[in-house]
Design a protein around this motif. Structure first.
Motif, PDB file in Angstrom:
ATOM      1  N   THR A 116      -7.051  25.585 -25.448  1.00 53.06           N
ATOM      2  CA  THR A 116      -6.481  25.724 -27.002  1.00 53.06           C
ATOM      3  C   THR A 116      -7.718  26.778 -27.996  1.00 53.06           C
ATOM      4  O   THR A 116      -7.359  27.681 -28.142  1.00 53.06           O
ATOM      5  N   VAL A 117      -8.173  25.438 -28.329  1.00 51.58           N
ATOM      6  CA  VAL A 117      -9.833  25.475 -29.117  1.00 51.58           C
ATOM      7  C   VAL A 117     -10.948  27.038 -28.852  1.00 51.58           C
ATOM      8  O   VAL A 117     -10.855  27.377 -29.657  1.00 51.58           O
ATOM      9  N   MET A 118     -10.984  26.500 -27.566  1.00 50.50           N
ATOM     10  CA  MET A 118     -11.685  28.597 -26.746  1.00 50.50           C
ATOM     11  C   MET A 118     -10.878  29.693 -27.482  1.00 50.50           C
ATOM     12  O   MET A 118     -11.058  30.660 -27.482  1.00 50.50           O
ATOM     13  N   ALA A 119      -9.721  29.375 -26.874  1.00 48.35           N
ATOM     14  CA  ALA A 119      -8.888  30.269 -27.418  1.00 48.35           C
ATOM     15  C   ALA A 119      -9.060  31.278 -28.684  1.00 48.35           C
ATOM     16  O   ALA A 119      -9.699  31.906 -29.024  1.00 48.35           O
ATOM     17  N   TYR A 120      -8.702  29.970 -29.112  1.00 46.97           N
ATOM     18  CA  TYR A 120      -8.744  30.378 -31.205  1.00 46.97           C
ATOM     19  C   TYR A 120     -10.639  30.824 -31.381  1.00 46.97           C
ATOM     20  O   TYR A 120     -10.853  32.024 -32.015  1.00 46.97           O
ATOM     21  N   ASP A 121     -11.366  30.483 -30.172  1.00 50.15           N
ATOM     22  CA  ASP A 121     -12.789  30.446 -30.521  1.00 50.15           C
ATOM     23  C   ASP A 121     -12.938  31.853 -30.453  1.00 50.15           C
ATOM     24  O   ASP A 121     -13.805  33.223 -31.212  1.00 50.15           O
ATOM     25  N   ARG A 122     -12.488  32.529 -29.183  1.00 48.61           N
ATOM     26  CA  ARG A 122     -12.934  33.580 -28.848  1.00 48.61           C
ATOM     27  C   ARG A 122     -11.522  35.251 -29.986  1.00 48.61           C
ATOM     28  O   ARG A 122     -11.719  35.767 -29.664  1.00 48.61           O
ATOM     29  N   PHE A 123     -10.648  33.919 -30.403  1.00 47.54           N
ATOM     30  CA  PHE A 123      -9.585  34.758 -30.927  1.00 47.54           C
ATOM     31  C   PHE A 123     -10.053  35.894 -32.357  1.00 47.54           C
ATOM     32  O   PHE A 123     -10.536  36.880 -33.116  1.00 47.54           O
ATOM     33  N   VAL A 124     -11.202  34.738 -33.006  1.00 47.73           N
ATOM     34  CA  VAL A 124     -11.943  34.525 -34.427  1.00 47.73           C
ATOM     35  C   VAL A 124     -13.166  35.466 -34.269  1.00 47.73           C
ATOM     36  O   VAL A 124     -13.369  36.797 -34.782  1.00 47.73           O
ATOM     37  N   ALA A 237     -15.690  43.897 -25.076  1.00 47.07           N
ATOM     38  CA  ALA A 237     -15.134  42.481 -25.666  1.00 47.07           C
ATOM     39  C   ALA A 237     -14.247  41.957 -24.598  1.00 47.07           C
ATOM     40  O   ALA A 237     -14.005  40.890 -24.805  1.00 47.07           O
ATOM     41  N   PHE A 238     -13.338  42.117 -23.532  1.00 44.86           N
ATOM     42  CA  PHE A 238     -12.734  41.712 -22.605  1.00 44.86           C
ATOM     43  C   PHE A 238     -13.614  40.960 -21.175  1.00 44.86           C
ATOM     44  O   PHE A 238     -13.134  40.065 -21.006  1.00 44.86           O
ATOM     45  N   SER A 239     -14.579  41.134 -21.305  1.00 45.28           N
ATOM     46  CA  SER A 239     -15.532  40.269 -20.847  1.00 45.28           C
ATOM     47  C   SER A 239     -15.881  38.835 -21.321  1.00 45.28           C
ATOM     48  O   SER A 239     -16.292  37.827 -20.906  1.00 45.28           O
ATOM     49  N   THR A 240     -15.835  38.548 -22.817  1.00 44.84           N
ATOM     50  CA  THR A 240     -15.975  37.532 -23.370  1.00 44.84           C
ATOM     51  C   THR A 240     -15.177  36.378 -23.264  1.00 44.84           C
ATOM     52  O   THR A 240     -15.319  35.838 -23.327  1.00 44.84           O
ATOM     53  N   CYS A 241     -14.623  37.804 -23.338  1.00 42.00           N
ATOM     54  CA  CYS A 241     -13.072  36.022 -22.507  1.00 42.00           C
ATOM     55  C   CYS A 241     -12.102  36.494 -21.250  1.00 42.00           C
ATOM     56  O   CYS A 241     -11.276  35.687 -21.521  1.00 42.00           O
ATOM     57  N   ALA A 242     -12.170  37.014 -20.945  1.00 47.31           N
ATOM     58  CA  ALA A 242     -11.775  37.314 -19.566  1.00 47.31           C
ATOM     59  C   ALA A 242     -11.610  36.074 -18.615  1.00 47.31           C
ATOM     60  O   ALA A 242     -11.067  35.110 -17.587  1.00 47.31           O
ATOM     61  N   SER A 243     -13.157  35.102 -18.396  1.00 53.18           N
ATOM     62  CA  SER A 243     -13.414  34.037 -17.790  1.00 53.18           C
ATOM     63  C   SER A 243     -12.423  32.855 -18.138  1.00 53.18           C
ATOM     64  O   SER A 243     -12.222  31.762 -17.459  1.00 53.18           O
ATOM     65  N   HIS A 244     -12.229  32.957 -19.616  1.00 58.28           N
ATOM     66  CA  HIS A 244     -11.701  32.048 -20.471  1.00 58.28           C
ATOM     67  C   HIS A 244     -10.235  31.814 -19.655  1.00 58.28           C
ATOM     68  O   HIS A 244      -9.623  30.791 -19.454  1.00 58.28           O
ATOM     69  N   LEU A 245      -9.572  33.277 -19.800  1.00 55.18           N
ATOM     70  CA  LEU A 245      -8.451  33.515 -19.703  1.00 55.18           C
ATOM     71  C   LEU A 245      -7.955  32.910 -18.663  1.00 55.18           C
ATOM     72  O   LEU A 245      -7.087  32.809 -17.747  1.00 55.18           O
ATOM     73  N   LEU A 246      -8.667  33.095 -16.965  1.00 52.52           N
ATOM     74  CA  LEU A 246      -8.783  32.793 -15.890  1.00 52.52           C
ATOM     75  C   LEU A 246      -8.638  31.449 -15.816  1.00 52.52           C
ATOM     76  O   LEU A 246      -7.973  30.860 -15.312  1.00 52.52           O
ATOM     77  N   VAL A 247      -9.678  30.628 -15.915  1.00 53.39           N
ATOM     78  CA  VAL A 247      -9.422  29.366 -16.247  1.00 53.39           C
ATOM     79  C   VAL A 247      -7.954  28.760 -17.292  1.00 53.39           C
ATOM     80  O   VAL A 247      -7.771  27.665 -16.597  1.00 53.39           O
ATOM     81  N   TYR A 290     -17.182  30.541 -14.867  1.00 52.74           N
ATOM     82  CA  TYR A 290     -17.643  30.303 -15.957  1.00 52.74           C
ATOM     83  C   TYR A 290     -19.406  31.465 -15.691  1.00 52.74           C
ATOM     84  O   TYR A 290     -19.281  32.176 -16.359  1.00 52.74           O
ATOM     85  N   SER A 291     -19.896  30.110 -14.573  1.00 54.79           N
ATOM     86  CA  SER A 291     -21.762  30.939 -14.098  1.00 54.79           C
ATOM     87  C   SER A 291     -21.545  32.446 -13.533  1.00 54.79           C
ATOM     88  O   SER A 291     -22.105  33.226 -13.812  1.00 54.79           O
TER      89      SER A 291
END
Length: 315
Positions: A116-124, A237-247, A290-291
């Motif tokens: 959840t915190v990582m989602a907030y980080d990507r949101f900001v 922009a999408f590539s910066t959060c795609a990994s987190h969204l998949l996790v 992620y890697s």
């Protein structure tokens, strides 16, 4: 005949998987390989983030914490399961069972909060890029992780203390490969109404609210990405959060799938098999997601091993 309570019960039997003895060597090799890959993959993430100053930023700080928690999460259950498969001794002492349950709840809850915190980080980062460094300061990042730890410890402590108040009868067989909270409550022969109420209330609050936060963050992220005019900007922009969204999708889909399927089938053995998905498969896949999708992580690892190689075999 009335069952006699035994509050001084010595231990439980972890029945594990219903497969016959001929499949035990295969299961042992499979789960050991998955565990080693999980530990190695997450250690490489920790190594990359800690050794490279280019990765000393909020996104990778949270990722390093997630990798550490995943190592602890899998280490809570898998080593004991491997020992049980190898020795065919399925007994776990009462105290060890309680400790395993405490740490399992702790690290599962931490996983939830960190995602959840990582989602907030990507949101900001995507919705308010000009204010990102000011908003996601080191103090705030540290505070978010600290609050996640405190809330997870308190939740795990509450659930564990409530289980300690239960009395257990002669039925001590847990049809699972670890001391899972719901299975422990079902084994009790004392009143479990309060335990069930707290367990389900906590599940709604500590899983539902963070999930709602993740969904809200990504709804805003998608809206912001759609507002970007250039296709290259959208892709970046999408590539910066795609990994987190998949996790996030893996974590919630597997964990929710386990509990929904177990509630529908009422089969404890099916629940044990399905639990492998979020206790072993998801933590194992996280480092690869992620890697493999993150050039910064790969470059950091290349620089680290290049330095080590040059130091060892150089002049």
């Amino acid at each position: 005949m009335e069952l006699e309570n035994d509050t001084q019960i010595l231990g439980f039997l972890l029945l594990g998987f219903p497969e016959g003895p001929e499949l035990q060597p295969f299961l042992f090799g499979l789960f050991l390989s998955m565990y080693l890959v999980t530990i190695l993959g997450n250690l490489l993430i920790l190594l990359a983030v800690s050794s490279d100053s280019h990765l000393h930023m909020p996104m990778y700080f949270f990722l390093a914490n997630l990798s550490f928690v995943d190592i602890c999460f899998t280490s809570t259950t898998i080593p004991k399961m491997l020992v049980n498969i190898e020795t065919q001794k399925k007994v776990i002492p009462y105290g060890s069972c309680i400790m395993q349950m405490f740490f399992f709840i702790l690290f599962a809850t931490l996983d939830n909060f960190l995602l959840t915190v990582m989602a907030y980080d990507r949101f900001v980062a995507i919705c308010h890029p000009l204010h990102y460094m000011a908003t996601m300061s080191p103090q705030l990042c540290g505070l978010l992780v600290l609050v996640s730890w405190i809330m997870s410890v308190l939740h795990s402590l509450l659930q564990t203390l409530m289980v300690l108040q239960l009395s257990f009868c002669t039925e001590v067989e847990i049809p699972h490969f670890f001391c899972e909270l719901n299975q422990m409550i079902q084994l009790a022969c004392s009143d479990t109404f309060l335990n069930n109420m707290v367990m389900y209330s906590a599940a709604v609050l500590l899983a539902g609210v963070p999930l709602a936060g993740v969904l809200y963050s990504y709804s805003k992220i998608v809206s912001s990405i759609c507002g970007i005019s250039s296709s290259q900007g959208k892709h970046k922009a999408f590539s910066t959060c795609a990994s987190h969204l998949l996790v996030v999708s893996l974590f919630y889909c597997t964990s929710l799938g386990v509990y929904l399927s177990s509630a529908a089938t009422q089969s404890s053995h099916s629940s044990a098999v399905a639990s492998v998905m979020y206790t072993m498969v998801t933590p194992m896949l996280n480092p690869f997601i992620y890697s493999l999708r993150n050039r910064d992580i790969k470059e950091a690892l290349e620089r680290f091993f290049r330095r080590k190689f040059c130091h060892t075999f150089g002049e």
